[in-house]
Design a protein around this motif. Sequence first.
Motif, short mmCIF file in Angstrom:
data_model
loop_
_atom_site.label_atom_id
_atom_site.label_comp_id
_atom_site.label_asym_id
_atom_site.label_seq_id
_atom_site.Cartn_x
_atom_site.Cartn_y
_atom_site.Cartn_z
N LYS A 20 0.94 101.32 75.47
CA LYS A 20 -0.37 101.24 74.83
C LYS A 20 -1.33 100.35 75.64
O LYS A 20 -2.47 100.73 75.93
N LYS B 255 6.99 100.78 74.10
CA LYS B 255 5.93 101.36 73.27
C LYS B 255 4.67 100.51 73.34
O LYS B 255 3.56 101.03 73.54
N GLU B 256 4.83 99.20 73.20
CA GLU B 256 3.67 98.30 73.28
C GLU B 256 3.10 98.29 74.70
O GLU B 256 1.88 98.27 74.89
N GLN C 100 -4.71 101.20 78.00
CA GLN C 100 -6.02 100.55 77.83
C GLN C 100 -6.54 100.05 79.18
O GLN C 100 -7.73 100.11 79.47
#
Length: 338
Positions: free
Chosen positions: A251, A247-248, A255
């Motif tokens: 993200k 999940k991290e 970016q």
Amino acid sequence: DGPELELMIGGYSDNQPDYSWLQPYESKYLKQYFYPVREIRSVKNANLKAAVNLERTADNQVFIGFNTTSVRENAKILLLAEDKILFDTITDIDPGKPFVKEIRIPKATRNRNLKTVLYSSEGEKLISYKPEELEETPMPDVAVPPKPPEEIETVEQLYLTGLRLEQFYNPSFKPEPYYLEALTRDPDNYRVNTAFGLLYLRNGIFDKAEQHLKIAVSRITNNYTKPRDGEAYYYLGLCQKYQGKYKEAYKHLYQATWSHAFHSAACFQLAQMECRDGNYEKALDHLNRSISTNTGNTNACNLKSAVLRKLGRQEEALHFSMKTRNSDPLDIWSEFEV
């Protein structure tokens, strides 16, 4: 143990190509051509059509030799001293029948004034060679070992010293002390934390890599700043992906896609994670984006073939994998997909 013969080949570059920096999934291309030469003793110039040698064998004599890569009937060969023709002949020449000859010349002729040329029967210049007299030039400065970290004045110099030690391996010096000294002076420095994090990442020390990369991201996003450089985002996401923190990772990799330099690589990583969850339509979208900014990313191309196959689009999958295989005949993954 015995004598070693090491055949060296390479492309023209600023220095040795293995010292160049590569972005993730970046390729650098050069072309090399090999063909046999015979009886011409040495090669002074060569191209795809012919190879030539011209060498002084005595004060009043030179040797010239030509090899061609195809049959050349009625080829014309000239030897000149400035604009004066010293030798002129018409001959047939082919890969198995080179042209070689010893030619007498005036003793006073200087090497730099000599020139030999091979023309086709249609008058096309196939190859030529003119000797050059080498000028004496000063030797380049000798590389000096870096100062101890504590004697280097600025954080930037410490960072660049560490980076150079990564680029040019030196068994007597390691980059870590220079990065550590830099972080002693500026603990949140973006470039140093990114470099240190990447160093840990390459060595599989993911917890320390993540720590430094988080600090780097925190520095460049301070006060809601949108970073111009996506390097720390990309490697932080990659590090978290390796640790199963999907999940991290997703993200931070997303970016990184806002940076053109890491767009293709980050989209490829996102596609891999979507494939892991069976979201092949989303994976395909990421792969199309990845390939749009790096058509040479064969990993993304091959994964796209596999995803198309999973989606039941067999004809498209086969076409795409064959296209990849044709561009890189040694690529095993595309061969498997075909």
